[in-house]
Write a protein that holds these residues in place. Structure first.
Motif, PDB file in Angstrom:
ATOM      1  N   LYS B  30      67.866  12.242  33.078  1.00 52.87           N
ATOM      2  CA  LYS B  30      68.384  12.647  34.382  1.00 52.87           C
ATOM      3  C   LYS B  30      67.256  12.709  35.404  1.00 52.87           C
ATOM      4  CE  LYS B  30      72.517  13.149  32.968  1.00 52.87           C
ATOM      5  NZ  LYS B  30      73.608  12.359  33.464  1.00 52.87           N
ATOM      6  N   ARG B  31      67.613  12.402  36.666  1.00 50.23           N
ATOM      7  CA  ARG B  31      66.563  12.382  37.687  1.00 50.23           C
ATOM      8  C   ARG B  31      66.495  13.661  38.505  1.00 50.23           C
ATOM      9  NH1 ARG B  31      68.349   7.170  37.976  1.00 50.23           N
ATOM     10  NH2 ARG B  31      69.715   7.648  39.701  1.00 50.23           N
ATOM     11  N   ASN B  32      67.536  14.504  38.419  1.00 48.06           N
ATOM     12  CA  ASN B  32      67.518  15.739  39.199  1.00 48.06           C
ATOM     13  C   ASN B  32      66.736  16.813  38.444  1.00 48.06           C
ATOM     14  OD1 ASN B  32      68.593  18.403  40.130  1.00 48.06           O
ATOM     15  ND2 ASN B  32      69.583  17.045  41.588  1.00 48.06           N
ATOM     16  N   LEU B  33      65.882  17.551  39.179  1.00 47.34           N
ATOM     17  CA  LEU B  33      65.010  18.495  38.478  1.00 47.34           C
ATOM     18  C   LEU B  33      65.777  19.710  37.943  1.00 47.34           C
ATOM     19  CD1 LEU B  33      61.769  18.480  40.634  1.00 47.34           C
ATOM     20  CD2 LEU B  33      62.267  17.252  38.579  1.00 47.34           C
ATOM     21  N   VAL B  34      66.851  20.125  38.648  1.00 47.58           N
ATOM     22  CA  VAL B  34      67.653  21.241  38.117  1.00 47.58           C
ATOM     23  C   VAL B  34      68.347  20.816  36.830  1.00 47.58           C
ATOM     24  CG1 VAL B  34      69.513  22.836  38.632  1.00 47.58           C
ATOM     25  CG2 VAL B  34      67.976  22.177  40.412  1.00 47.58           C
ATOM     26  N   LYS B  35      68.816  19.540  36.792  1.00 44.83           N
ATOM     27  CA  LYS B  35      69.414  19.017  35.565  1.00 44.83           C
ATOM     28  C   LYS B  35      68.412  19.031  34.424  1.00 44.83           C
ATOM     29  CE  LYS B  35      73.678  17.794  35.849  1.00 44.83           C
ATOM     30  NZ  LYS B  35      74.041  16.473  36.344  1.00 44.83           N
ATOM     31  N   LYS B  36      67.174  18.666  34.721  1.00 43.69           N
ATOM     32  CA  LYS B  36      66.143  18.699  33.677  1.00 43.69           C
ATOM     33  C   LYS B  36      65.952  20.117  33.158  1.00 43.69           C
ATOM     34  CE  LYS B  36      63.348  14.895  35.354  1.00 43.69           C
ATOM     35  NZ  LYS B  36      63.057  13.979  34.254  1.00 43.69           N
ATOM     36  N   LEU B  37      66.042  21.089  34.068  1.00 46.24           N
ATOM     37  CA  LEU B  37      65.861  22.473  33.655  1.00 46.24           C
ATOM     38  C   LEU B  37      67.037  22.946  32.798  1.00 46.24           C
ATOM     39  CD1 LEU B  37      63.575  24.254  34.122  1.00 46.24           C
ATOM     40  CD2 LEU B  37      64.699  25.231  36.062  1.00 46.24           C
ATOM     41  N   VAL B  38      68.264  22.509  33.173  1.00 42.26           N
ATOM     42  CA  VAL B  38      69.434  22.819  32.342  1.00 42.26           C
ATOM     43  C   VAL B  38      69.235  22.233  30.943  1.00 42.26           C
ATOM     44  CG1 VAL B  38      71.878  22.323  32.059  1.00 42.26           C
ATOM     45  CG2 VAL B  38      71.043  23.080  34.241  1.00 42.26           C
ATOM     46  N   ILE B 101      60.173  31.996  31.333  1.00 42.02           N
ATOM     47  CA  ILE B 101      59.831  30.582  31.513  1.00 42.02           C
ATOM     48  C   ILE B 101      60.735  29.951  32.565  1.00 42.02           C
ATOM     49  CG2 ILE B 101      59.818  28.343  30.381  1.00 42.02           C
ATOM     50  CD1 ILE B 101      59.143  29.813  27.812  1.00 42.02           C
ATOM     51  N   THR B 102      62.061  30.235  32.476  1.00 45.70           N
ATOM     52  CA  THR B 102      63.000  29.685  33.458  1.00 45.70           C
ATOM     53  C   THR B 102      62.657  30.167  34.860  1.00 45.70           C
ATOM     54  OG1 THR B 102      64.635  29.812  31.711  1.00 45.70           O
ATOM     55  CG2 THR B 102      65.434  29.335  33.890  1.00 45.70           C
ATOM     56  N   GLY B 103      62.256  31.450  34.972  1.00 43.39           N
ATOM     57  CA  GLY B 103      61.891  31.974  36.284  1.00 43.39           C
ATOM     58  C   GLY B 103      60.712  31.242  36.884  1.00 43.39           C
ATOM     59  N   VAL B 104      59.687  30.998  36.076  1.00 46.78           N
ATOM     60  CA  VAL B 104      58.513  30.280  36.584  1.00 46.78           C
ATOM     61  C   VAL B 104      58.900  28.865  37.001  1.00 46.78           C
ATOM     62  CG1 VAL B 104      56.234  29.427  35.982  1.00 46.78           C
ATOM     63  CG2 VAL B 104      56.927  31.650  35.229  1.00 46.78           C
ATOM     64  N   ALA B 105      59.745  28.198  36.176  1.00 49.24           N
ATOM     65  CA  ALA B 105      60.150  26.829  36.506  1.00 49.24           C
ATOM     66  C   ALA B 105      60.948  26.798  37.801  1.00 49.24           C
ATOM     67  CB  ALA B 105      60.972  26.244  35.362  1.00 49.24           C
TER      68      ALA B 105
ATOM     69  N   PHE C  75      55.316  39.784  31.212  1.00 47.76           N
ATOM     70  CA  PHE C  75      54.504  40.281  32.329  1.00 47.76           C
ATOM     71  C   PHE C  75      53.821  39.116  33.033  1.00 47.76           C
ATOM     72  CE2 PHE C  75      50.179  41.660  33.499  1.00 47.76           C
ATOM     73  CZ  PHE C  75      50.503  42.504  34.533  1.00 47.76           C
ATOM     74  N   THR C  76      53.234  38.203  32.235  1.00 55.15           N
ATOM     75  CA  THR C  76      52.560  37.044  32.823  1.00 55.15           C
ATOM     76  C   THR C  76      53.526  36.172  33.605  1.00 55.15           C
ATOM     77  OG1 THR C  76      51.241  37.091  30.827  1.00 55.15           O
ATOM     78  CG2 THR C  76      50.903  35.252  32.288  1.00 55.15           C
ATOM     79  N   GLY C  77      54.768  36.022  33.074  1.00 62.84           N
ATOM     80  CA  GLY C  77      55.773  35.236  33.795  1.00 62.84           C
ATOM     81  C   GLY C  77      56.082  35.830  35.148  1.00 62.84           C
TER      82      GLY C  77
ATOM     83  N   THR D  65      71.812  32.818  34.609  1.00 63.23           N
ATOM     84  CA  THR D  65      72.783  32.202  35.513  1.00 63.23           C
ATOM     85  C   THR D  65      72.538  32.632  36.949  1.00 63.23           C
ATOM     86  OG1 THR D  65      74.298  32.404  33.693  1.00 63.23           O
ATOM     87  CG2 THR D  65      75.215  31.759  35.774  1.00 63.23           C
ATOM     88  N   VAL D  66      72.257  33.930  37.140  1.00 59.69           N
ATOM     89  CA  VAL D  66      72.024  34.409  38.503  1.00 59.69           C
ATOM     90  C   VAL D  66      70.803  33.723  39.107  1.00 59.69           C
ATOM     91  CG1 VAL D  66      71.402  36.424  39.852  1.00 59.69           C
ATOM     92  CG2 VAL D  66      73.162  36.592  38.148  1.00 59.69           C
ATOM     93  N   LEU D  67      69.740  33.592  38.317  1.00 55.59           N
ATOM     94  CA  LEU D  67      68.528  32.950  38.844  1.00 55.59           C
ATOM     95  C   LEU D  67      68.818  31.495  39.214  1.00 55.59           C
ATOM     96  CD1 LEU D  67      65.737  34.319  36.492  1.00 55.59           C
ATOM     97  CD2 LEU D  67      66.484  35.189  38.664  1.00 55.59           C
ATOM     98  N   PHE D  68      69.553  30.789  38.328  1.00 51.10           N
ATOM     99  CA  PHE D  68      69.897  29.392  38.614  1.00 51.10           C
ATOM    100  C   PHE D  68      70.741  29.293  39.880  1.00 51.10           C
ATOM    101  CE2 PHE D  68      68.821  27.741  34.334  1.00 51.10           C
ATOM    102  CZ  PHE D  68      68.298  26.541  34.731  1.00 51.10           C
ATOM    103  N   VAL D  69      71.743  30.197  40.024  1.00 56.02           N
ATOM    104  CA  VAL D  69      72.628  30.123  41.186  1.00 56.02           C
ATOM    105  C   VAL D  69      71.847  30.354  42.467  1.00 56.02           C
ATOM    106  CG1 VAL D  69      74.522  31.308  42.330  1.00 56.02           C
ATOM    107  CG2 VAL D  69      74.749  30.663  39.983  1.00 56.02           C
TER     108      VAL D  69
END
Lengths: 138, 132, 94, 81
Positions: B30-38, B101-105, C75-77, D65-69
């Motif tokens: 996939k070319r969309n970056l959100v899709k890559k994250l999913v 990890i998801t938050g950082v991405a 914490f690091t995240g 989900t909230v973060l993604f939205v």
């Protein structure tokens, strides 16, 4: 109704639900010894209560309740509490994080409760911090 | 019936590979970056599924000690009665780390969108080449 | 070259399925992960720690170092998100 | 372990994962990811991993989900593929 404003029903219901969600999060942290639960789950539930408040009342409502410096300090405080308990065990002559040395009855159980509280503080503050940064980024 | 039991026992192992293929396809194709994250999230949960599957036991109960059947005396615990708690512990922490990890991405995605105005990979590469 | 990712995905999946056919069946009580160290936790843990939930005592007592590492990762995240997003704002203001 | 339930839930997770990867609207994709996570949670209750299921329900299906939205609403909702 202005664009950023929520309906009064949504706002009221969200604000009414928040204390119950937070109480349930505290219950999950404290009762993790004998039922499913613990610091990670309870922390996530308390953090999601703040997210619920943000969804119900707009984000300014949440921002009034804590300062950013305090949030960062709380995130570090959890990790420091965890590591500090290990140092306390070290000072009492045992190994690092060996709770059996604590001078209370059922020492290992009490040590685990302190650990869960520390984990809960860190997870709560970290998730709120990530959410805040993502929402307020322009 | 041994053949059927063997077949049932491999369900989880095969499904984790299928989920991992779906995630890997989303990350590479996939070319969309959100899709890559999913796709990355699906990949991660497929590995968690694999490790939690190792903890399951037939005819065993959840890993919480049953108290109160004989008051006072500690119940004699048998390992075959409870599912294995060790893989569950490892994956419990892995899920929460996954959120960090998801938050950082996602933070990186917001920075990319602010700078280049797109999340499609091919347009992104073109704009990076144009602006240098 | 357009379908290279599909080929790679299929090849990886087939290899993994071939490899995982030798895994112990799900629900096998005598599989290697369930027979090495976890019987010790299940049989002795409640006596030693007086906590009924096995996941809690393995998480917070026997594998406490592990959990300390995970908490540090979270914490690091949070700090990384803070630096990526809030650092950008102060950069723009200058 | 109940293998019939196991089979149904595994099928549902695979369907949700395929939908989340293939659909063009990113908000739908994120909501399908949340459903995927919830089926995973049921799968873990079925395997006896109650603590993992609890974490998954709170963290995977809720916070992620909230973060993604938030990010999808701040950027684009449509995807090219």
């Amino acid at each position: 109704m202005k664009p950023g404003e929520r309906d009064i029903i949504i706002r009221t219901v969200c604000r009414l639900l928040v204390p119950f969600v937070q109480l349930f999060g505290l219950y999950v942290i404290m009762h993790g010894h004998s039922s499913p639960g613990g610091g990670f789950q309870g922390g996530a539930i308390i953090a999601s209560s703040f997210i619920l408040l943000a969804m119900g009342g707009g984000y300014d409502e949440v921002k009034r309740r804590f300062s950013l410096g305090a949030l960062t300090a709380t995130t570090s405080a959890g990790v420091l509490l965890y590591a500090g308990l290990g140092v306390v065990c070290l000072m009492l002559g045992a190994n690092y994080l060996d709770y059996a040395a604590l001078p209370v009855s059922d020492a290992r159980s009490v040590g685990m409760l302190l650990i869960e509280i520390a984990v809960g503080i860190t997870v709560t503050a970290a998730i709120i911090s990530i959410f805040h940064d993502l929402v307020t980024f322009e | 019936m041994a053949g059927l039991a063997d077949l049932i026992g491999q369900f989880n192992n095969v499904t984790y590979v299928v989920l991992m293929m779906i995630g890997f396809y989303a990350m590479t194709g996939k070319r969309n970056l959100v899709k890559k994250l999913v796709g990355m999230n699906i990949f991660q949960w497929s590995i968690i599924l694999f490790v939690v599957s190792l903890s399951a036991k037939r005819d065993a109960t959840i890993p919480i000690v049953l108290e109160g059947n004989n008051a006072g005396a500690l119940p004699a615990l048998e390992a075959a009665q409870y599912v294995n708690p060790l893989p569950q512990v490892l994956m419990l922490t892995a899920i929460v780390v996954g959120v960090a990890i998801t938050g950082v991405a996602l933070a990186l995605l917001l920075r990319i969108y602010k700078r280049y105005g797109t999340l499609e990979e091919d347009q992104l590469l073109e704009r990076i080449r144009l602006t240098g | 070259m357009r379908y290279l990712h599909l080929v790679v995905t299929t090849l990886t999946g087939l290899l993994l399925i071939m490899g995982s056919l030798g895994m112990p069946a799900t629900g096998d009580p005598d599989s290697p992960p369930s027979s090495h160290v976890s019987p010790r936790y299940i049989e002795q843990g409640y006596k030693e720690t007086a906590v009924p939930n096995m996941v809690t005592f393995v998480l917070a007592d026997y594998r406490s170092f592990d959990t300390l590492g995970e908490v540090t990762v979270i914490f690091t995240g949070a700090m990384a998100v803070l630096l990526i997003l809030r650092g950008a704002r102060s950069e723009a203001e200058e | 372990m109940i293998w019939q339930l196991d089979l149904i839930l595994l099928g549902l997770t695979v369907a949700c994962a395929l939908g989340a990867v293939q659909v063009r609207d990113l908000l739908t994709s994120v909501v399908l990811l949340s459903a995927f996570s919830l089926f995973m949670c049921l799968l873990w209750i079925e395997m006896g991993a109650v603590d993992v299921a609890f974490t998954e329900a709170a963290v995977g299906a809720g916070v992620t989900t909230v973060l993604f939205v938030v990010v999808v609403l701040k950027t684009e909702r449509e995807s090219q593929d």
